[in-house]
Design an enzyme around this catalytic site. Structure first.
Site, mmCIF file in Angstrom:
data_model
loop_
_atom_site.group_PDB
_atom_site.id
_atom_site.type_symbol
_atom_site.label_atom_id
_atom_site.label_comp_id
_atom_site.label_asym_id
_atom_site.label_seq_id
_atom_site.Cartn_x
_atom_site.Cartn_y
_atom_site.Cartn_z
ATOM 1 C CE LYS A 150 -30.440 24.015 49.690
ATOM 2 N NZ LYS A 150 -31.501 25.006 49.766
ATOM 3 N NE ARG A 165 -45.524 11.479 34.564
ATOM 4 C CZ ARG A 165 -46.742 11.041 34.208
ATOM 5 N NH1 ARG A 165 -47.775 11.196 35.026
ATOM 6 N NH2 ARG A 165 -46.945 10.483 33.031
ATOM 7 C CG ASP A 210 -38.596 26.610 53.149
ATOM 8 O OD1 ASP A 210 -37.914 25.748 53.743
ATOM 9 O OD2 ASP A 210 -38.313 27.033 52.011
HETATM 10 C C1 LIG Z 1 -32.405 25.693 48.879
HETATM 11 C C2 LIG Z 1 -33.694 26.181 49.423
HETATM 12 C C3 LIG Z 1 -34.878 26.049 48.687
HETATM 13 C C4 LIG Z 1 -34.896 25.486 47.284
HETATM 14 O O1 LIG Z 1 -34.591 24.120 47.264
HETATM 15 P P1 LIG Z 1 -33.877 23.376 46.017
HETATM 16 O O2 LIG Z 1 -33.758 21.978 46.513
HETATM 17 O O3 LIG Z 1 -32.561 24.064 45.787
HETATM 18 O O4 LIG Z 1 -34.779 23.516 44.845
HETATM 19 C C5 LIG Z 1 -36.053 26.460 49.278
HETATM 20 N N1 LIG Z 1 -36.075 27.002 50.516
HETATM 21 C C6 LIG Z 1 -34.948 27.154 51.242
HETATM 22 C C7 LIG Z 1 -35.033 27.751 52.604
HETATM 23 C C8 LIG Z 1 -33.721 26.762 50.722
HETATM 24 O O5 LIG Z 1 -32.604 26.933 51.441
#
Ligand SMILES: *Cc1c(COP(=O)(O)O)cnc(C)c1O
Length: 395
Positions: free
Chosen positions: A214, A65, A189
């Site tokens: 992604k 962890r 983000d």
């Molecule tokens: C998918 C997504 C998230 C969340 O991520 P997870 O890996 O699904 O928890 C956060 N921000 C954006 C822009 C996303 O497309």
């Protein structure tokens, strides 16, 4: 604590501001031949614990962890790609955002983009708001509106650019200046752009977050998240939180993400080329009402996108003249574009954000146009993708 063979923390430092180009970094950053065997690819250290030679005497790892060599390699790779000093990875993008938000204390205020991912809105509005953190949702493409929303207790401006799903573009450098003038941090983000197309830290942001699920992972086979940053004090706190909260990825997930990163640069190039062609096709199609794509000169922030990003990305949104029913039909009739949530993988996906990824914001000010169709354009042959949309639109 001795550390003889730790995957070098130096990697991220030596590669920061290095002269290496991004395609080279995607292949090499963070990864060294394994110190015990010489394995060229980072092994999957599928272990929870590590032998100690004496009390607290070990090789830099004591419990998975707290640290794991496969994870270290991924963290250093991501730091190098974002041109940051430190990388931290998590079991999901949401876990990364949750960890970041723990920098904010009860009574403090956060300005949030009003077009953020539905899951982000849910975490802030339905979970963290109960712990005394205040949130204001603001259109961050409007710099003056952000400035107006600043309060004396504002600690963080948090935004996505391009946004999900309407692909709005925010001027990162302008908002970094506003944040810093008011004693706040700027967090971005960067999931939709990836570090290949946009480097928020270089534009003045303090924190970059990814859903590595992604584009970074890129193969729709692993869920993960990351935070990348430069500030040492903040890194110490976040590394403490990463271990204390424990939402860490397993070594197999780190390996898969590292493997995805090797082709990130060439994948992003093809995503951009294909999405450009697809959005031009859609813009010319008589059944299509509006196409939203930062690469089109009809996009409201097209000039800003050109200045801030190396390419317009692989995400396209559009509406049809016949509204919701037509949108549902197209999403059901494509064959190469799979009807599914998520994005950023090699394969093309199609979805309706309002009832799917963004259902959680349906009764909020962040609600999405129910007729909006979102596509994640993959790296297949673009003529096949266009033919698929063509048949779906004419049926
Ligand atoms: C998918 C997504 C998230 C969340 O991520 P997870 O890996 O699904 O928890 C956060 N921000 C954006 C822009 C996303 O497309």
């Amino acid at each position: 604590m001795t550390s003889v063979w730790v995957y070098s923390d130096l990697i991220s430092h030596t590669m920061k501001n290095s002269n290496l180009q991004i395609e080279t970094l995607t292949v090499h950053a963070g990864v060294e031949p394994d110190p015990t065997t010489g394995a060229v690819m980072t092994p999957i250290y599928q272990t929870s614990t590590y032998a100690q030679t004496g009390i607290n005497e070990h090789k830099g790892y004591d419990y998975s962890r707290s640290g794991n060599p496969t994870r270290t390699a991924l963290q250093n790779a991501l730091a190098a790609l974002e041109n940051g000093r430190f990388g931290l990875v998590y079991s999901s993008g949401m876990a990364a955002i949750d960890n970041m938000m723990r920098l904010i204390k009860p009574g403090e205020h956060v300005i949030v983009g009003d077009d953020v991912y539905g899951g982000t809105f849910r975490l802030l509005d339905k979970v963290l708001a109960d712990y005394g953190i205040q949130f204001s949702f603001v259109d961050t493409t409007d710099v003056a509106a952000v400035e107006q929303a600043i309060q004396s207790n504002t600690r963080l401006i948090w935004l996505e650019t391009p946004t999900n799903p309407t692909l709005r573009i925010t001027d990162i450098a302008a908002l970094a200046e506003i944040a810093h003038a008011n004693g706040a941090w700027l967090g971005v983000d960067n999931t939709f752009a990836s570090p290949i197309l946009q480097k928020p830290l270089d534009l003045g942001a303090d924190l970059v977050v990814h859903s590595t699920t992604k584009y970074i992972g890129g193969h729709s086979d692993v869920v993960g998240g990351a935070i990348i940053l430069n500030d040492e004090t903040m890194h110490v706190r976040l590394a403490f939180l990463q271990n204390a909260i424990g939402a860490v990825p397993g070594p197999m997930d780190c390996f898969l993400t590292l493997r995805g990163i090797k082709t990130l640069a060439i994948r992003m190039k093809t995503h951009c080329e294909n999405a450009m062609r697809v959005s031009q096709f859609l813009a010319d199609h008589p059944a299509v009402k509006e196409v939203i794509y930062p690469g089109l000169d009809t996009h409201p922030q097209h000039e800003l996108a050109k200045r801030q990003m190396k390419g317009p990305g692989g995400m396209v949104a559009f509406t049809l003249n016949e509204g919701v029913e037509a949108a549902v039909n197209v999403a059901k009739k494509t064959q190469l574009f799979t009807l599914a949530e998520s994005l950023g993988g090699v394969e093309s996906l199609i979805e309706l954000p309002a009832p799917m990824t963004h259902a959680t914001v349906s009764n909020s000010p962040l609600a999405v146009d129910p007729a909006l169709v979102r596509i994640s354009v993959g790296i297949e042959n673009v003529d096949d993708l266009i033919a698929d949309l063509q048949q779906a639109l004419t049926q």
